[in-house]
Scaffold this motif. Structure first.
Motif, PDB file in Angstrom:
ATOM      1  N   HIS A   1       0.388  -1.317  -0.131  1.00 42.13           N
ATOM      2  CA  HIS A   1      -0.063  -0.485   0.026  1.00 42.13           C
ATOM      3  C   HIS A   1       1.296   1.610  -0.205  1.00 42.13           C
ATOM      4  CE1 HIS A   1      -4.000   2.046   1.353  1.00 42.13           C
ATOM      5  NE2 HIS A   1      -3.315   2.604   1.211  1.00 42.13           N
TER       6      HIS A   1
ATOM      7  N   GLU B   1      -8.099   2.062  -2.081  1.00 42.03           N
ATOM      8  CA  GLU B   1      -8.831   1.627  -0.750  1.00 42.03           C
ATOM      9  C   GLU B   1      -9.779   2.719  -0.773  1.00 42.03           C
ATOM     10  OE1 GLU B   1      -6.847   3.763   2.505  1.00 42.03           O
ATOM     11  OE2 GLU B   1      -5.873   5.272   0.345  1.00 42.03           O
TER      12      GLU B   1
ATOM     13  N   ASP C   1       2.258   3.364   3.287  1.00 37.25           N
ATOM     14  CA  ASP C   1       1.004   3.684   2.732  1.00 37.25           C
ATOM     15  C   ASP C   1       1.603   5.160   2.898  1.00 37.25           C
ATOM     16  OD1 ASP C   1      -1.423   5.205   3.059  1.00 37.25           O
ATOM     17  OD2 ASP C   1      -1.375   5.513   4.651  1.00 37.25           O
TER      18      ASP C   1
ATOM     19  N   HIS D   1      -6.106  -2.927   5.285  1.00 38.87           N
ATOM     20  CA  HIS D   1      -4.692  -2.268   5.371  1.00 38.87           C
ATOM     21  C   HIS D   1      -4.089  -1.144   6.507  1.00 38.87           C
ATOM     22  CE1 HIS D   1      -3.803   1.981   4.644  1.00 38.87           C
ATOM     23  NE2 HIS D   1      -4.509   2.388   4.384  1.00 38.87           N
TER      24      HIS D   1
ATOM     25  N   HIS E   1       1.146   5.499  -2.220  1.00 34.96           N
ATOM     26  CA  HIS E   1       0.558   6.575  -2.627  1.00 34.96           C
ATOM     27  C   HIS E   1       2.117   6.400  -3.716  1.00 34.96           C
ATOM     28  CE1 HIS E   1      -3.606   6.487  -0.659  1.00 34.96           C
ATOM     29  NE2 HIS E   1      -2.839   5.862   0.575  1.00 34.96           N
TER      30      HIS E   1
HETATM   31 ZN   LIG Z   1      -3.335   5.151   1.946  1.00 34.14          ZN
END
Ligand SMILES: [Zn+2]
Ligand SMILES: [Zn+2]
Length: 321
Positions: free
Chosen positions: A38, A145, A256, A206, A40
């Motif tokens: 996960h 997500e 994340d 997550h 970005h």
């Molecule tokens: Zn995220």
């Protein structure tokens, strides 16, 4: 997050010291390929640089998140370019390293979903566009997500529930697993999943930051659980306790990025490469210390879990339903 943070075009991790000095921190050893389930990438200052650095630290798979309510183009258009940049960077970094097999950027696939913050913008048209992309772009390997965020409440709760339900059934139509973002809403989130049915392709919870008590029902329901930077924070003892309870074949790591930077680098921008610190801590928590065969097997298992869930060929979508 310090947006003024300088970019260093090498493989080192650095901690900020006084007077804008940056001190190199010893990187954890990677015992096997590592997955960041996960990230970005589209929020990073230089995604190619992060992919290159990740590659040098043996991160071999990254699931990057795309939220079509915010930006339905950048990642789809730029990902190949980020990987090309990354291969150039990685070659330069490789020459600084110990001359083993050449390093490569990780494989990147896409988690595609409207974040609960943006549930208010979920429309029939958006869903139709998502379904079309989900069937045609083989890089998409999960819907997410998605979920509920009652902490920030940036969309009304009934809109959040509606977008969540609809994306659950979208995932099922596409035969894809879901990546869940749940914040202060685990009861309702779980109830919706029970009502709608957990997707057969799999469910990933997550950024797990709660205790083992909450964890139990998700594990019983067969979910994968991903731990990120929070696992390494000094006060996260209960998260570490929870991490002990996830069956080995459903345990995952994530970043994340650009958020949730693990210790000892908290306060700097997180990239996909930072997952190596979380994996190291997780190994410690699960009792795999030193340079042992068991520890290497543990790393390999975490990686295999990620690949099994997030890097499967897209069969159902091609056949249609
Ligand atoms: Zn995220
Ligand atoms: Zn999230």
């Amino acid at each position: 997050m310090d947006r003024e943070e300088p970019l260093f075009y090498d493989e080192h991790f650095r901690q900020k010291r006084k007077h804008d000095k940056w001190e190199i921190v010893t990187a954890p050893h990677s015992f096997a390929p590592i997955a960041d389930t996960h990230a970005h990438l589209d929020m990073l200052p230089d995604p190619g640089l992060s992919l290159a650095r990740a590659g040098v630290h043996e991160v071999a798979f990254v699931e990057t998140i795309v939220n079509p309510a915010e930006d339905d183009r950048t990642t789809f258009d730029e990902l190949d370019g980020w990987l090309r940049d990354g291969e150039l960077y990685v070659r330069k970094m490789g020459s600084l390293c110990c001359g083993q097999a050449p390093y490569r950027c990780p494989k990147v696939r896409i988690g595609y979903g409207v974040h609960p913050h943006d549930a208010k913008d979920y429309t029939d048209e958006l869903e139709a566009a998502m379904e079309m992309r989900g069937r045609s772009d083989g890089r998409i390997s999960a819907i997410g997500e998605i979920g509920l965020d009652y902490h920030y409440d940036l969309s009304a709760r009934d809109e959040q529930r509606e977008a969540f339900r609809r994306q659950l059934s979208l995932a099922k139509r596409l035969g894809l697993p879901v990546l869940l973002h749940m914040r202060d809403a685990h009861d309702e989130g779980f109830a919706i999943l029970e009502e709608e049915g957990f997707p057969e392709a799999g469910t990933l919870l997550h950024c797990y930051t709660l205790d083992s008590h909450e964890l139990a029902r998700w594990v019983e329901a067969g979910c994968y659980v991903a731990f990120g930077g929070a696992l390494t924070f000094k006060r996260s003892e209960e998260v570490r306790e929870a991490a002990k309870l996830v069956p080995l074949d459903r345990l995952l790591t994530e970043t994340d990025a650009p958020y949730m930077t693990p210790e000892p680098l908290r306060g700097t921008v997180c990239g996909a490469e930072h997952v190596v610190f979380t994996v190291e801590r997780l190994a410690e928590v699960r009792g795999f210390a030193g340079d042992s065969a068991e520890r290497r097997a543990f790393y390999q298992q975490l990686y295999d879990n990620a690949i099994r869930l997030l890097d499967r060929p897209q069969v159902a979508a091609k056949e249609g339903e």
